[in-house]
Design an enzyme around this catalytic site. Structure first.
Site, PDB file in Angstrom:
ATOM      1  N   GLY A 241      39.402  52.433  54.840  1.00  0.00           N
ATOM      2  CA  GLY A 241      38.442  53.632  54.310  1.00  0.00           C
ATOM      3  C   GLY A 241      39.326  54.584  53.944  1.00  0.00           C
ATOM      4  O   GLY A 241      38.851  55.808  53.459  1.00  0.00           O
ATOM      5  N   GLU A 283      42.793  49.429  59.346  1.00  0.00           N
ATOM      6  CA  GLU A 283      43.145  48.483  58.355  1.00  0.00           C
ATOM      7  C   GLU A 283      42.714  48.987  56.961  1.00  0.00           C
ATOM      8  O   GLU A 283      41.865  48.665  56.531  1.00  0.00           O
ATOM      9  CB  GLU A 283      42.083  47.243  58.767  1.00  0.00           C
ATOM     10  CG  GLU A 283      40.673  47.450  59.180  1.00  0.00           C
ATOM     11  CD  GLU A 283      39.635  46.436  59.467  1.00  0.00           C
ATOM     12  OE1 GLU A 283      40.108  45.367  59.944  1.00  0.00           O
ATOM     13  OE2 GLU A 283      38.676  46.755  59.216  1.00  0.00           O
ATOM     14  N   PRO A 284      43.773  49.721  56.568  1.00  0.00           N
ATOM     15  CA  PRO A 284      43.551  50.414  55.043  1.00  0.00           C
ATOM     16  C   PRO A 284      44.004  49.086  53.956  1.00  0.00           C
ATOM     17  O   PRO A 284      44.931  48.448  54.581  1.00  0.00           O
ATOM     18  CB  PRO A 284      44.449  51.319  55.082  1.00  0.00           C
ATOM     19  CG  PRO A 284      45.660  51.370  56.307  1.00  0.00           C
ATOM     20  CD  PRO A 284      44.874  50.077  57.197  1.00  0.00           C
ATOM     21  N   GLY A 285      43.337  49.173  53.118  1.00  0.00           N
ATOM     22  CA  GLY A 285      43.593  48.417  52.016  1.00  0.00           C
ATOM     23  C   GLY A 285      43.862  49.297  50.803  1.00  0.00           C
ATOM     24  O   GLY A 285      45.319  49.556  50.461  1.00  0.00           O
ATOM     25  N   ARG A 286      43.122  50.131  50.218  1.00  0.00           N
ATOM     26  CA  ARG A 286      43.134  50.800  48.990  1.00  0.00           C
ATOM     27  C   ARG A 286      44.289  51.703  49.278  1.00  0.00           C
ATOM     28  O   ARG A 286      45.088  52.172  48.375  1.00  0.00           O
ATOM     29  CB  ARG A 286      41.965  51.562  48.878  1.00  0.00           C
ATOM     30  CG  ARG A 286      42.177  52.432  47.466  1.00  0.00           C
ATOM     31  CD  ARG A 286      40.786  53.478  47.629  1.00  0.00           C
ATOM     32  NE  ARG A 286      39.611  52.810  48.216  1.00  0.00           N
ATOM     33  CZ  ARG A 286      38.874  52.127  47.628  1.00  0.00           C
ATOM     34  NH1 ARG A 286      38.776  52.103  46.252  1.00  0.00           N
ATOM     35  NH2 ARG A 286      37.727  51.525  47.825  1.00  0.00           N
ATOM     36  N   CYS A 355      31.896  40.250  25.278  1.00  0.00           N
ATOM     37  CA  CYS A 355      30.366  40.334  24.662  1.00  0.00           C
ATOM     38  C   CYS A 355      29.496  40.798  25.513  1.00  0.00           C
ATOM     39  O   CYS A 355      28.609  40.157  25.649  1.00  0.00           O
ATOM     40  CB  CYS A 355      29.867  39.246  24.140  1.00  0.00           C
ATOM     41  SG  CYS A 355      31.154  38.415  22.987  1.00  0.00           S
ATOM     42  N   TYR A 384      41.704  46.485  44.491  1.00  0.00           N
ATOM     43  CA  TYR A 384      40.390  46.022  44.018  1.00  0.00           C
ATOM     44  C   TYR A 384      40.413  45.993  42.447  1.00  0.00           C
ATOM     45  O   TYR A 384      39.636  46.609  41.801  1.00  0.00           O
ATOM     46  CB  TYR A 384      39.073  46.824  44.196  1.00  0.00           C
ATOM     47  CG  TYR A 384      39.345  46.946  45.895  1.00  0.00           C
ATOM     48  CD1 TYR A 384      38.852  45.906  46.643  1.00  0.00           C
ATOM     49  CD2 TYR A 384      39.717  48.164  46.576  1.00  0.00           C
ATOM     50  CE1 TYR A 384      39.227  45.938  48.095  1.00  0.00           C
ATOM     51  CE2 TYR A 384      39.771  48.401  47.834  1.00  0.00           C
ATOM     52  CZ  TYR A 384      39.430  47.112  48.846  1.00  0.00           C
ATOM     53  OH  TYR A 384      39.650  47.187  50.296  1.00  0.00           O
TER      54      TYR A 384
HETATM   55  C1  PLP Z   1      36.236  44.910  57.302  1.00  0.00           C
HETATM   56  C2  PLP Z   1      37.142  45.736  56.163  1.00  0.00           C
HETATM   57  N1  PLP Z   1      38.347  46.178  56.611  1.00  0.00           N
HETATM   58  C3  PLP Z   1      39.133  46.878  55.659  1.00  0.00           C
HETATM   59  C4  PLP Z   1      38.494  47.056  54.414  1.00  0.00           C
HETATM   60  C5  PLP Z   1      39.631  47.840  53.492  1.00  0.00           C
HETATM   61  O1  PLP Z   1      38.925  49.062  53.205  1.00  0.00           O
HETATM   62  P1  PLP Z   1      39.879  50.067  52.084  1.00  0.00           P
HETATM   63  O2  PLP Z   1      40.521  49.311  50.978  1.00  0.00           O
HETATM   64  O3  PLP Z   1      38.796  51.053  51.757  1.00  0.00           O
HETATM   65  O4  PLP Z   1      40.578  50.763  53.251  1.00  0.00           O
HETATM   66  C6  PLP Z   1      37.376  46.526  53.919  1.00  0.00           C
HETATM   67  C7  PLP Z   1      36.976  47.034  52.576  1.00  0.00           C
HETATM   68  O5  PLP Z   1      35.903  46.413  52.172  1.00  0.00           O
HETATM   69  C8  PLP Z   1      36.621  45.847  54.969  1.00  0.00           C
HETATM   70  O6  PLP Z   1      35.448  45.180  54.637  1.00  0.00           O
END
Ligand code: PLP
Length: 405
Positions: A241, A283-286, A355, A384
């Protein structure tokens, strides 16, 4: 949105527009360009800000490109996965099994079997039935599985509406009211090792204090359950998050303040003993992948409809659906116009070839005046983007992915 926003953008801090002229001059089709340096900078910045007790597990779902996985593994990140395919990609990229976690509300028996056989750090369990299935598979395989129980909490990730009596219906995790029963039953299952709890409850947060309060709430929850059920936890997963700015008026997350406050929390006598031998996972992704990517697309035609100027591009939401899916504009720059020193800016609708009228990158982008052939860059598309889109619609070719240092 003004084009000058690019001055503050991490991608354009390490790559000047002139550095990209090779891609602009030799452009053949829509592509994503990712900067390895931006990913490494984001990781190192977060790693250096957080107390040692915190581990960073990259949420692969934000961008599973093997190059990104390999890079983050080399920087000693762990990996958060959500499917069999993601576990396999993490293993292929070199992540040690005890640096991989698996989460997801509807894991199949095949996925669970693979995770258990792979000796992952933990499987994060989202229902009592899943827990029973894991126990059954383990007994067949003669193995034990470490699990975290994923909780649907009663607090939001932040100050607003804390402890509001339920975050509401969710397919994710197990409602906190059911957790005592889950712990009771889990203790009687011979093949399950309960290692801790997992709470992920919000995304794209830019305020360090909201993230801090969320982590504190997660730790408090772990303390309460550990005491009530006499469970020795090792791991607390406080989710992802961590946000990135998408528009000019948004700030960068202050990771230093976040880290300093977390260190104070760890030193606080109320938490010190409990946290002594605990590992806390984020567990950051973004936050790790988002700022690293730009998406290039070419203006094919310019037209006007009912007084609005429209740029029609060769790329569309089959490659990048996020702006329309989330309703969030990404900054857009006219790279070709910047290179030819164009002065004047105009407001445009930027739309792709599909379209469907959904196929728009922006309904009000302010860009340097564009002519057919101009290459536009859509910023902050490293997370994403490529895999969250709808590549098969209208049978266009997929975007290319390019890495630069
Ligand atoms: C379980 C879990 N962990 C981590 C993330 C990564 O979230 P973010 O990219 O906002 O850090 C998500 C995103 O949907 C998630 O569902």
């Amino acid at each position: 949105m003004s084009e000058y926003w690019s001055d503050n953008n991490p991608f354009f801090k390490v790559n000047k527009i002139e550095d990209l002229s090779i891609f602009i001059n030799n452009y053949s089709s829509p592509c994503y360009i990712y900067s390895r340096k931006v990913i490494a900078d984001q990781y190192n910045n977060l790693r250096n800000s957080l107390p040692e007790k915190f581990s960073i597990f990259y949420a692969q779902k934000s961008n599973p490109n093997p190059e990104i996985l390999g890079l983050l593994n080399s920087l000693h990140a762990g990996c958060d996965t959500a499917s069999l395919g993601e576990v396999k990609s993490a293993l292929d990229a070199g992540f040690a099994p005890d640096r991989i976690m698996m989460t997801g509300p509807a894991k199949t028996e095949k996925e669970l079997r693979f995770a258990i056989q792979s000796n992952l750090l933990s499987v994060n369990v989202e229902s009592l039935q899943e827990l029973m299935l894991i126990d059954k598979i383990c007994s067949e395989l003669g193995k034990k599985q470490k699990v975290l129980i994923r909780i649907n909490p009663k607090f939001e990730a932040g100050e607003k509406n804390r402890i509001i009596g339920g975050m509401g219906v969710s397919k994710f995790g197990i409602d906190i009211d059911f957790i005592p029963e889950v712990f009771r039953q889990a203790k009687s299952l011979g093949n399950i090792e309960i290692k801790g709890i997992h709470i992920f409850n919000s995304s794209q947060i830019l305020d360090w204090n909201r993230i801090y309060l969320n982590i504190k709430d997660v730790i408090d929850t772990a303390i309460n359950f550990s005491k009530e059920h006499n469970l020795e936890f090792d791991l607390i997963d406080a989710g992802g998050g961590l946000g990135i700015p998408y528009s000019e008026n948004e700030n960068f997350l202050d990771t230093e303040k976040l880290g300093n406050n977390l260190q104070d929390l760890i030193n606080n006598p109320k938490y010190k003993d409990f946290l002594l031998r605990k590992n806390i996972i984020l567990e950051p992704g973004r936050f790790l992948s988002g700022l690293s990517g730009i998406y290039l697309t070419k203006v094919l035609y310019t037209k006007e409809s009912c007084g609005k100027k429209i740029l029609l591009t060769d790329g569309g939401i089959h490659h990048l659906i996020r702006p329309v899916l989330i309703g969030q504009n990404h900054p857009i720059i006219n790279l070709s116009a910047a290179l030819r020193g164009a002065e004047k800016s105009t407001e445009y609708i930027i739309a792709g070839p599909l379209c469907t009228s959904l196929d728009e990158f922006s309904g009000n982008a302010v860009l340097k005046e564009a002519i057919p052939g101009d290459i536009l860059a859509i910023l902050n598309t490293g997370a994403y983007g490529y895999t969250e889109s709808m590549p098969l619609f209208l049978s266009h070719s997929p975007a290319t992915e390019i890495f630069i240092d």
